[in-house]
Design a protein around this motif. Sequence first.
Motif, short mmCIF file in Angstrom:
data_model
loop_
_atom_site.label_atom_id
_atom_site.label_comp_id
_atom_site.label_asym_id
_atom_site.label_seq_id
_atom_site.Cartn_x
_atom_site.Cartn_y
_atom_site.Cartn_z
N LEU A 350 0.82 -1.20 0.00
CA LEU A 350 0.00 0.00 0.00
C LEU A 350 0.86 1.26 0.00
O LEU A 350 0.56 2.23 -0.70
N LEU A 351 1.94 1.26 0.77
CA LEU A 351 2.83 2.42 0.78
C LEU A 351 3.43 2.66 -0.60
O LEU A 351 3.68 3.80 -0.99
N SER A 352 3.65 1.58 -1.36
CA SER A 352 4.20 1.74 -2.70
C SER A 352 3.23 2.49 -3.61
O SER A 352 3.64 3.08 -4.61
N CYS A 353 1.93 2.44 -3.29
CA CYS A 353 0.93 3.14 -4.11
C CYS A 353 1.08 4.65 -4.01
O CYS A 353 0.55 5.38 -4.86
N LEU A 354 1.77 5.14 -2.98
CA LEU A 354 2.00 6.58 -2.88
C LEU A 354 2.90 7.07 -4.01
O LEU A 354 2.90 8.24 -4.35
N ARG A 355 3.70 6.16 -4.55
CA ARG A 355 4.63 6.48 -5.63
C ARG A 355 5.59 7.60 -5.22
O ARG A 355 5.81 8.56 -5.94
N MET A 356 6.14 7.46 -4.00
CA MET A 356 7.15 8.40 -3.52
C MET A 356 8.31 7.60 -2.94
O MET A 356 8.10 6.51 -2.39
N ARG A 357 9.50 8.13 -3.07
CA ARG A 357 10.69 7.46 -2.56
C ARG A 357 10.96 7.93 -1.13
O ARG A 357 11.07 9.13 -0.86
N ALA A 358 11.05 6.98 -0.20
CA ALA A 358 11.26 7.31 1.21
C ALA A 358 12.71 7.69 1.49
O ALA A 358 13.63 7.09 0.96
N ASP A 359 12.87 8.72 2.33
CA ASP A 359 14.21 9.10 2.79
C ASP A 359 14.65 8.22 3.95
O ASP A 359 15.82 7.87 4.09
N LYS A 360 13.71 7.87 4.81
CA LYS A 360 13.98 7.02 5.97
C LYS A 360 12.81 6.08 6.18
O LYS A 360 11.68 6.38 5.77
#
Length: 711
Positions: A350-360
């Motif tokens: 589900l977090l991948s659906c945000l389509r943003m790259r995490a810094d941490k």
Amino acid sequence: MHQYLAVTANGLENLLVDELKELGISDPKPVQAGVRFKADLEQIYRACLWSRTASRFVRVLAEFQCQDDMDLYLAATAVRWSSHFAQTKSFIVDFNGTNQEIRNSQYGAMKVKDAIVDSFTKQNLERPTINKDQPDLRVHVRLHRDKAILGIDMVGQGLNQRGYRSEAGRAPLRETLAAAIVMRSGWDKQSPLVDPMCGSGTLLIEAVMWAANVAPGHARNNWSLENLCDFDYELWAEVKSEAKVQGRRGITKFSQPIVGYDLDKRVIETAKNNARRAGIADLIDFQVSDATKIVATSSDKTGTLVSNPPYGERLGTEPGLIALYSEFGAQLKAQFGGWNASIFSSSDELLSCLRMRADKQYKVNNGALNCLQKNYSISLNKTNPNDGEQQVVAPDFANRLKKNLGKIGKWAKREQLDCYRIYDADLPDYNVAIDIYNDHLVIQEYAAPKTIEPHVAKRRLTDVIRAAVQVTGVEANNVVLKVRQKQKGTNQYQKLAQKQQEMHVNEYGVKLKVNLFDYLDTGLFLDHKLTRRMLGQMAQGKDFLNLFAYTGSATVHAAAGGAKSTTTVDMSKTYLDWAQQNLAINGFKNKAHTFVQADCLQWLEKSQSNYDLIFIDPPTFSNSKRMQQTFDVQRDHIELMTNLKRLLKPGGTIVFSNNKRHFKMDVDALEQLQLQAENISDKMLPLDFTRNKHIHNCWLITHGEQGDSTL
């Protein structure tokens, strides 16, 4: 100085270490789900009142090797309990863990309780009472393999119970975990903070208490430490008084914009009440709004979004969540450029659906769930703020789906069809079938090959759902997801849910009831639509028999085509009732329509009736417990035809269908029965199933004079 164990959630140990250092504790050491340290009375009082991430503090009285219940009893007896609390105090034992000999935590708790009571009685003191509901003290035991820790809990009720939350939204976060999420979010305490899906407001309340320097334990009334023999009333009063002064000052000075949104008006009212009880109602602005539509106003400084969106325990049960995360991510990129975001979820898919790259990212347990907290820096996009909304997911799949929808959708409209297939494993990486039922989508995921890693299959399924919603425009909550595997017997009828959400669909002028949620199949085999239409065209003035009838959709077409009578036979009462409802919604309720609950094979052997038109679509194989014999369509089809011939009137027609791949009709055996067979499989394959030419085969079998057919 005493030894203490601070208990916390797995994954928060290092955060608690830093917190204890700030509170003046020297050299705290992290252990599994906790921190060990030494402290004097003033230090432990401050820790109990001020710690935001510890769930409890335990004064360690003994550490020992514990192989069996005797070791446990002797170690507990060796503690001089009367020097820690008076016999007038009540207590309870909290026992966590087992080993090879102590396999039941309740038994372990009982042995420790007996040892404590015996310790008092051996000193000729009164026996302290046990109180399970509201004890003055809680004795804490941790057992791991052959090592045990025994101590007294300093706080009583868990420190997560701050006292401000009398009610919460669905699946609330513990206050201690909420505080940890805010502390790890990267929020600087000075800039705006927004929770787009705030629920009962716990994240924002904990954030304000942290930023305003309000002690998390300031609203608690009961503390176990007050019942210990070494309790220092004046010191405790001084620590609490100092905390109150600091909290009042912090609240007065606090001026940062804090905003919480939620779609549910009732939940927003709960959040407001919680903030009021926490003493910070004026510091948080709670509003009713959709997280996928919120915007950062031009007057806002850049700040931080922190959120714990719904995530469910099983990906796939709620396709709406996939769309929610997708739309939420697009909105963040479109409207919150330059902000930071921190999202907490149990589902990496589900977090991948945000389509943003995490810094941490941080791993932590939320109860039994393994969860992730990911921090993002939302980039500024000055050229086109809507790029996030236009991003195409799985472009190859999306393009194929769009092409199919254009072609098949036009055909379905001409044919007066409300339900049809728009995708059937066209691309190997996206192994699903997608059907439209009015304004709903049914996505059937074929079981992935063993060579595909499970996380890859989950990610592809996520992309399929997101792209299907984008291309078709169907609301995400109207997407139904099922996993289809090779079925045996009547497994295709297995019960999946109890939603009982039914709808009526149109098919060549008749209405049919479908249920998209409660069964693996919907009540209508879409690949047979042309066969059903043909039966309606052939049925005028004839006596019609439908065997293995399922929900009777073929019977409805025959009745609508003017059949003189219909007989519908199936072993399932559920599906016979469904068939009667299908006829009723089309206005057919008279005695010309008969329904028989029976094993079709046995019924065939005994029936003495005769019919002009027979439709039979048997299972490929069946070994149902309710049938007296096994059935294999390849092996047994001639025996089936022998019985059918006996029921068939001269000049009559059998429409025989099955879905066995590479089925071979025994033409020679049919000739001996004086039956003629014509393979019409290609003619009965509708446009939406042309990719799957082997989904079923269909035969016209005639007896005596050539039967009528309209193809």
